[in-house]
Each structure stands twice: as C-alpha cells, then as structure tokens.
Design a protein around this motif. Structure first.
Motif, mmCIF file in Angstrom:
data_model
loop_
_atom_site.group_PDB
_atom_site.id
_atom_site.type_symbol
_atom_site.label_atom_id
_atom_site.label_comp_id
_atom_site.label_asym_id
_atom_site.label_seq_id
_atom_site.Cartn_x
_atom_site.Cartn_y
_atom_site.Cartn_z
ATOM 1 N N ILE A 48 0.863 -1.193 0.000
ATOM 2 C CA ILE A 48 0.000 0.000 0.000
ATOM 3 C C ILE A 48 0.897 1.240 0.000
ATOM 4 C CG2 ILE A 48 -1.809 1.259 1.264
ATOM 5 C CD1 ILE A 48 -2.656 -1.448 2.453
ATOM 6 N N ASN A 60 2.187 4.886 0.697
ATOM 7 C CA ASN A 60 2.137 5.965 1.693
ATOM 8 C C ASN A 60 1.223 5.639 2.876
ATOM 9 O OD1 ASN A 60 3.705 7.525 -0.152
ATOM 10 N ND2 ASN A 60 1.834 8.031 -1.276
ATOM 11 N N PHE A 61 1.383 4.444 3.398
ATOM 12 C CA PHE A 61 0.471 4.011 4.462
ATOM 13 C C PHE A 61 0.794 4.667 5.804
ATOM 14 C CE2 PHE A 61 -1.488 0.648 7.172
ATOM 15 C CZ PHE A 61 -2.789 0.861 6.718
ATOM 16 N N LYS A 62 2.037 5.035 5.943
ATOM 17 C CA LYS A 62 2.400 5.748 7.181
ATOM 18 C C LYS A 62 1.625 7.053 7.256
ATOM 19 C CE LYS A 62 6.451 7.521 9.679
ATOM 20 N NZ LYS A 62 5.810 8.685 10.031
ATOM 21 N N ASN A 70 -2.005 6.413 7.999
ATOM 22 C CA ASN A 70 -2.230 6.220 9.437
ATOM 23 C C ASN A 70 -2.197 7.528 10.195
ATOM 24 O OD1 ASN A 70 -2.663 3.462 9.818
ATOM 25 N ND2 ASN A 70 -0.466 2.990 9.712
ATOM 26 N N HIS A 123 -4.863 4.805 13.194
ATOM 27 C CA HIS A 123 -4.546 3.403 12.956
ATOM 28 C C HIS A 123 -5.783 2.542 12.782
ATOM 29 C CE1 HIS A 123 -0.284 4.155 13.797
ATOM 30 N NE2 HIS A 123 -0.062 2.894 13.328
ATOM 31 N N GLY A 165 -6.655 2.844 9.453
ATOM 32 C CA GLY A 165 -5.583 2.098 8.745
ATOM 33 C C GLY A 165 -5.863 0.602 8.742
ATOM 34 N N ASP A 166 -6.336 0.099 9.932
ATOM 35 C CA ASP A 166 -6.676 -1.350 9.989
ATOM 36 C C ASP A 166 -7.821 -1.670 9.032
ATOM 37 O OD1 ASP A 166 -4.743 -1.768 11.868
ATOM 38 O OD2 ASP A 166 -6.094 -1.939 13.586
ATOM 39 N N LEU A 204 -6.533 -1.924 5.630
ATOM 40 C CA LEU A 204 -5.851 -3.208 5.395
ATOM 41 C C LEU A 204 -6.879 -4.340 5.125
ATOM 42 C CD1 LEU A 204 -3.054 -3.050 8.149
ATOM 43 C CD2 LEU A 204 -2.690 -3.074 5.687
ATOM 44 N N ARG A 237 -0.528 -12.079 3.976
ATOM 45 C CA ARG A 237 0.008 -10.767 4.418
ATOM 46 C C ARG A 237 1.432 -11.034 4.896
ATOM 47 N NH1 ARG A 237 -2.196 -7.364 9.614
ATOM 48 N NH2 ARG A 237 -0.897 -5.475 9.299
ATOM 49 N N LYS A 264 7.668 1.583 -7.005
ATOM 50 C CA LYS A 264 7.593 2.694 -6.046
ATOM 51 C C LYS A 264 8.360 3.889 -6.595
ATOM 52 C CE LYS A 264 5.588 0.850 -2.224
ATOM 53 N NZ LYS A 264 4.429 1.428 -1.532
ATOM 54 N N LYS A 319 4.689 5.079 -7.943
ATOM 55 C CA LYS A 319 3.675 4.298 -7.205
ATOM 56 C C LYS A 319 2.378 4.117 -7.992
ATOM 57 C CE LYS A 319 5.651 5.832 -2.796
ATOM 58 N NZ LYS A 319 5.488 6.503 -1.529
HETATM 59 N N1 LIG Z 1 -2.840 1.368 10.887
HETATM 60 C C1 LIG Z 1 -1.819 0.482 10.788
HETATM 61 N N2 LIG Z 1 -0.647 0.835 10.356
HETATM 62 C C2 LIG Z 1 0.422 -0.012 10.192
HETATM 63 C C3 LIG Z 1 0.265 -1.356 10.476
HETATM 64 N N3 LIG Z 1 1.449 -2.006 10.229
HETATM 65 C C4 LIG Z 1 2.315 -1.095 9.789
HETATM 66 N N4 LIG Z 1 1.735 0.171 9.757
HETATM 67 C C5 LIG Z 1 2.316 1.410 9.355
HETATM 68 O O1 LIG Z 1 2.692 1.435 7.996
HETATM 69 C C6 LIG Z 1 3.650 2.379 7.843
HETATM 70 C C7 LIG Z 1 4.664 1.988 6.868
HETATM 71 O O2 LIG Z 1 5.359 3.070 6.504
HETATM 72 P P1 LIG Z 1 6.520 3.041 5.616
HETATM 73 O O3 LIG Z 1 7.301 1.775 5.671
HETATM 74 O O4 LIG Z 1 7.374 4.150 5.923
HETATM 75 O O5 LIG Z 1 5.973 3.217 4.150
HETATM 76 P P2 LIG Z 1 5.023 4.344 3.492
HETATM 77 O O6 LIG Z 1 4.683 5.323 4.408
HETATM 78 O O7 LIG Z 1 3.823 3.461 3.003
HETATM 79 O O8 LIG Z 1 5.807 4.774 2.284
HETATM 80 P P3 LIG Z 1 6.043 4.061 0.923
HETATM 81 O O9 LIG Z 1 6.065 2.639 1.263
HETATM 82 O O10 LIG Z 1 7.262 4.430 0.398
HETATM 83 O O11 LIG Z 1 4.859 4.386 0.120
HETATM 84 C C8 LIG Z 1 4.189 2.584 9.241
HETATM 85 O O12 LIG Z 1 3.874 3.981 9.690
HETATM 86 C C9 LIG Z 1 3.527 1.631 10.087
HETATM 87 O O13 LIG Z 1 3.281 2.138 11.401
HETATM 88 C C10 LIG Z 1 -0.985 -1.841 10.929
HETATM 89 O O14 LIG Z 1 -1.166 -2.967 11.208
HETATM 90 N N5 LIG Z 1 -1.971 -0.846 11.056
#
Ligand SMILES: Nc1nc2c(ncn2[C@@H]2O[C@H](COP(=O)(O)OP(=O)(O)OP(=O)(O)O)[C@@H](O)[C@H]2O)c(=O)[nH]1
Length: 619
Positions: A495, A497-499, A502, A507, A510-511, A514, A533, A606, A610
């Motif tokens: 996914i 820019n999931f950070k 969130n 979160h 975010g869940d 997912l 996963r 990426k 992306k």
């Molecule tokens: N809500 C939620 N967030 C999660 C979970 N597992 C991982 N994350 C978050 O996913 C984010 C991953 O961020 P990064 O690895 O930096 O990647 P990104 O922000 O998606 O950036 P790019 O991958 O480059 O697009 C982190 O902030 C984690 O906290 C989860 O189970 N739930």
C-alpha cells in the motif's frame, strides 16, 4: 417310523422283549414240529411191536396149552381104551381136562364108529355137552351141562353127524401126533374154531378114535381185544389166503359160517393194503408203513405167527394216526393256549411294567420341558417309595431350589437394570459434557489454527504460512504449472504511503484499509490462487496461471477495484493505491529468490511513482 421308534423307549423295550420271545420260541417250535411226527410214528411202531410180541406170547400160551392137554393126558395113569368105552368115565375124563385148561373151549372124543362125545364152554360160563344119541354114527344133540358135563336139558339137535368126515379127524389119522385143523364151523352152532386133534390107537395100531380140542375164534378175538392200543385200531389174525381168522372189528366176523375174505370186497381198508402186506417176505419182516385211507393217515404193522408147517398166521395192526395225534394235538393245543396265555400275561405285565416305569419318566420329561419354559407350578406328585419316587422328590426339590435361585437372580437383574439405567444416564451426561468440551476444544483449535496460520486482522494467510505453503506447492512432484519451467506468478503488493494514511486517519482506519484491501484482492482471485500478508502493509499473491496477460489482468483488476471503490464515501473519498510487482516463477529458483526479485521490481514501481504494476518476465 424309525424316528418314532428311536424316540420311544417303551416301544424299544417292548420290541426287544418280543424279539427275545420270538427268537427263543421259533427254534423250539421248529424242532418240535419237525420231530413230533417222526417221533410219533416211531412211538406207534414201538407200541405195536411190543403189542405184537404180547400177542405172539398170548398165542403161544394159547396154542401151547392145547398141546399140553395131550401131554397131560398121556401122563395120566388111566386106561384110555377102557375109558372111551365107558361113556360116564369118558365124560368125567373130558370134564376133568376141560376144567384144568381154561383156554380150551371144547374137548371131545370121536370113536371109530362115528359117535362123538364133546364138552365145551358156552358164552354164559355154562357148559354144553354134545353127544351122539347112539354109540355109532347118527343123530346128535347138545345139552345144557354142569362143570362135570351132566345135564339133560336139550339145547339143539341134529339128525346126522359123522365126525369121521371132518378135516380134523382126517388129519389126525395122517400123523401120530397132535395136528391142527383148518378153521371150521362148530357141529351144531355156528361158532368157528380150530381144532387140535390126535389119533388114539390100540397096542396093535388099530385106530380107536380121535381126541380133539377146539379153540373158538371168539376166545382168540377176546385175547386180541386186550391188545388194542387205541379206540379205532384193529388187530387182525389172517391166513395167507386172505381170510380173517379173528379181528377186533365186528365187521370182520365170519358170515354164514364162512371166514371173511379180503377179496370179497367187504373190507375196503384191508383191500388197500393187502397187495403190500400179503407177500410172505414182507410180513415176516415185522414191517410198519403208513398209508392214506379216505383222506386219513393210517399206520399198518405186520408180523406173523407160525402155527404149524407152512400155515402161518398173519398178525395185522391197523390204526388211524389220529387216534394218537388227537391226544397229541389236544396237548399241543393246550400247550399253545397256555403259551399264548403266558405270552399274553407276559406282554400285559411287560406293558404294565413298562408303563409303571415309563409314566413317571414321561411326566418328569414334560415337567422339565414346562419348567424350561418358565412354568414353575409343574411339580410331580408321585407317591412311590422306589427310585422313581425318590427321583420325583429330588426333582421337586431341585425345582424349588431353582425357583428361589431364579427369583434371586430376577431381583439382582432388576437391580442391575436400575443401576445400568443410572449408569447410562450418567454416561449420557458425561458424553454431552465431553461433546461440549470437544466442541469448545475444536473451536479453540480452530482459533489457534487461525491464529497460527492466518492474519487476525485481514483473515488471509500470515507471512509464515504463506511462504511455507508457497514452498510446499512449488516442490510438489506435479506442480500446478503447465510447463516444468513455469510454476505460476508471484505478486508483491504494497500500500502506498500508508504511514501517512495512518497519520492522517488514525490506525483504526488504517486497519480497516488493510481489511478492505485484502477483501478486494481475494475477490479478484480464483480459488486456486493464494494470498498472504507478508508484512505490515505488504501482501503477496501466488497464482498458477500461465500466461502473463492473465497475471496482468489480475493486477489490473485489483488496481481498478481500488480506484473505483473508495474506502470511505464521506465528504472525501478516501482511497488507497498500491504498488505491485509481478514475477514469473521458474522452477529452478527457490521462493526466496522469487521474493527478492519481486521485491526488487516493487521498488522499481515505487520509484516510478507508485500506483502501478511492474512486471518481470525474466526467468
Ligand atoms: N494502521 C496500521 N498501520 C500499520 C500497520 N502495520 C504497519 N503500519 C504502518 O505502515 C507504515 C509503513 O510506513 P513506511 O514503511 O514508511 O511506508 P510508506 O509510508 O507506506 O511509504 P512508501 O512505502 O514508500 O509508500 C508505518 O507507519 C507503520 O506504522 C498496521 O497494522 N496498522
């Protein structure tokens, strides 16, 4: 029948007894029947042989006594020449001789002039005197006389009688010794007799007259009567001319002063056997033989008595066998009746005894059968002191004991049934509890399995399970791919820019994102495809499709679905995008190499901005 017989003890006992009686009685009966007739005939023969000897002995006595008369007369110290000329002396002498010799019927003297003086016994124990009316030939009269010969009561008279013309007189002249005459009738009455006569001569040899004695056939017949051995038997004396001299049968008595001859046809019985018995060589053998006459079995026994010279007397015994067998048959019938009676009594008491023994046994059998069917009131009441009575009492005791024992058993059985029901109830409860526990354990197991193999948030395979399953399927002997060099396609999806997501929505959202993403992916896959996963917001898909276009289509479908269906339909449409890499999976590489190469391609997607798919077709 055989089954009935083998099952019936009474019949078997009865049959065994009957067989025993049969095999005992039959040989005895056979021996009896085969030997009885022969024995009977031998017995009859012996009887007649004995009887013949008796008759001969009697005849011997009879005729010998006649000869003794002359011997006796010659020993007397009297002058016979003088005596015959004195009528009274002659009568006294004749009476004296007659009184001393009881077998002699008549004694007489005929002088050379033809006069006769005779004294004889009549049938009523009186004497009869025959006396010429004058001292020379002429009329003759018979008188009733006393034992001394005296008596003047005339019984009969004859106008003329010359003894010198008689056979006995003629024969006596021929020999100087006593000589037997033929049978001839008496002088006055018709009594037949035989005469032993002896000439009397003076010292010069001149014939003075002839002495004679008569033996009447009546006397002989009376002697024969004593020799009859059975009521219907006949004893006969016959001469060789076939004339019956004497017989115990009244039908054979002389008629018209003539002896009855066999050839007269009046004696059919004798006629039957006469050709056989008449030859001298036969009757002199003392023979016996059987013959049939008028349908009846007869026995004939012959012997002879030599009278003098060639004048034999044939002695015949004739008797119907029935005279002897009737008694024998009566005895046999009596024996048969007694035997049948005894056998009947034996059978009756045998059957009674069998019944006496078997009835209690049959009742015992029926009682035992009834009791085996649970009918306990079938006891036996047998008022006897013997072994069977003892058996019945023991049987009744056994039933009482058995009944109380079975009552106890029934009580125990009820208790056991009650306890079993209780136990079953407890078991049922336990079973229910076990089932409930098993169910909860199964559910717990499922949960554990879910937890062990699946991601709890998205409900797809977790990282470890996905890669284990991926590796297992790759190493299967027959892989899902068509070509041995091609085992499908590996998708890595991340996914974007999931950070930031969130951070912006929290979160929890975010869940949800997912979960939503995993649902979209699953909906775009077939049942043969696998999704897992493998990281926080990173997923992997393995599909055994062959063609690249199909892989591309799956990725496009996922991207399109994500773009068309926003996650939230609020004032802002919140959507997610993904970057993905698709790599073909060759067999020769391991899963890790596959993942590394796919991950490398993902970085490329990426880096390229992306929300796109980067495909690697290099093997
Ligand atoms: N809500 C939620 N967030 C999660 C979970 N597992 C991982 N994350 C978050 O996913 C984010 C991953 O961020 P990064 O690895 O930096 O990647 P990104 O922000 O998606 O950036 P790019 O991958 O480059 O697009 C982190 O902030 C984690 O906290 C989860 O189970 N739930």
């Amino acid at each position: 029948m055989l089954i009935f017989f083998t099952k019936n003890l009474g019949w078997r006992i009865q049959f065994t007894l009957s067989l025993f009686v049969f095999i005992t009685a039959v040989p005895i009966g056979l021996i009896w029947y085969t030997s009885s007739e022969q024995v009977l005939f031998k017995t009859i023969e012996k009887l007649y042989h004995h009887s013949s000897e008796v008759i001969k002995s009697q005849l011997d006595d009879f005729f010998t006594e006649a000869k003794i008369v002359y011997e006796h007369q010659s020993r007397l110290n009297i002058n016979l020449a003088e005596t015959i000329n004195d009528r009274d002396k002659l009568l006294t002498h004749i009476a004296n001789i007659l009184n001393h010799h009881h077998d002699i019927d008549y004694y007489y003297f005929a002088n050379n002039k033809g006069a006769l003086l005779s004294l004889g016994k009549s049938q009523n124990a009186q004497y009869i005197r025959l006396e010429s009316d004058q001292p020379s030939v002429g009329p003759i009269s018979s008188y009733k006389a006393d034992f001394s010969g005296n008596g003047e009561h005339i019984l009969n008279q004859k106008t003329f009688f010359d003894p010198r013309t008689r056979d006995w007189y003629q024969r006596a002249l021929e020999k100087n010794q006593p000589v037997w005459s033929d049978i001839y009738p008496g002088v006055i009455d018709d009594i037949l007799g035989i005469s032993l006569s002896k000439v009397l001569k003076d010292t010069d040899g001149k014939v003075l007259g002839v002495w004679g004695l008569d033996l009447t056939l009546n006397s002989v017949t009376q002697k024969l009567q004593k020799s009859k051995l059975s009521p219907n038997s006949t004893v006969l004396l016959m001469n060789t001319r076939g004339e019956i001299i004497a017989s115990t049968n009244d039908k054979h008595t002389p008629k018209d002063r003539q002896l009855l001859n066999v050839s007269s046809g009046q004696t059919p019985l004798l006629q039957t056997i006469w050709p056989t018995v008449s030859p001298a060589e036969y009757y002199k053998n003392n023979s016996a033989y059987q013959f049939r006459y008028e349908g009846e079995q007869w026995v004939c026994f012959t012997s002879y008595y030599p009278l003098s010279d060639s004048r034999d007397i044939l002695v015949l015994f004739l008797t119907p066998v029935s005279d002897f067998t009737s008694e024998f048959i009566e005895t046999m019938h009596f024996a048969i009746i007694i035997t049948v009676l005894l056998v009947g009594i034996a059978i009756y008491y045998g059957s009674y005894g069998t019944k006496y023994i078997l009835t209690p046994i049959i009742r015992l059998t029926h009682s035992a059968e009834a009791i085996s069917q649970g009918k306990w009131n079938h006891q036996i009441h047998l008022d006897r002191q013997d072994e069977l009575g003892q058996l019945a009492r023991s049987f009744n005791k056994m039933i009482e004991h058995l009944k109380s024992y079975i009552d106890q058993l029934n009580t125990h059985q009820d208790e056991t049934a009650r306890l079993n029901a209780l136990l079953e109830k407890q078991n049922q409860k336990l079973e229910e509890r076990v089932q409930a526990r098993t169910l909860s354990l199964t559910e717990a197991n499922k949960k554990l399995q879910q937890l062990a193999y699946y991601d709890p948030l998205t409900n797809v395979a977790n990282r470890r399970y996905f890669w284990d399953e991926f590796e297992r399927q790759l190493h299967q002997p027959t892989g899902p791919a068509e070509s041995p060099l091609h085992r499908g396609w590996l998708f890595i999806l991340d996914i974007d820019n999931f950070k930031q997501f969130n951070d912006q929505y929290g979160h929890v959202v975010g869940d949800d994102a997912l979960k939503y993403f995993s649902q979209v992916c699953t909906s775009c896959l077939s049942d043969q495809d696998m999704i897992g996963r493998i990281g926080g917001e990173e997923f992997a898909i393995w599909s055994n499709i062959i063609h690249q276009a199909e892989a591309q289509a799956i990725a496009d479908a996922i991207l399109s679905a994500l773009s068309l269906q926003p996650l939230f339909k609020t004032e802002h449409n919140v959507a997610i995008t993904i970057s993905a890499s698709i790599g073909v999976i060759p067999c020769q590489y391991g899963d890790k190499n596959c993942y590394a190469r796919a991950d490398k391609q993902l970085y490329k997607a990426k880096a390229a901005g992306k929300n796109q798919v980067c495909i690697n077709t290099h093997r």
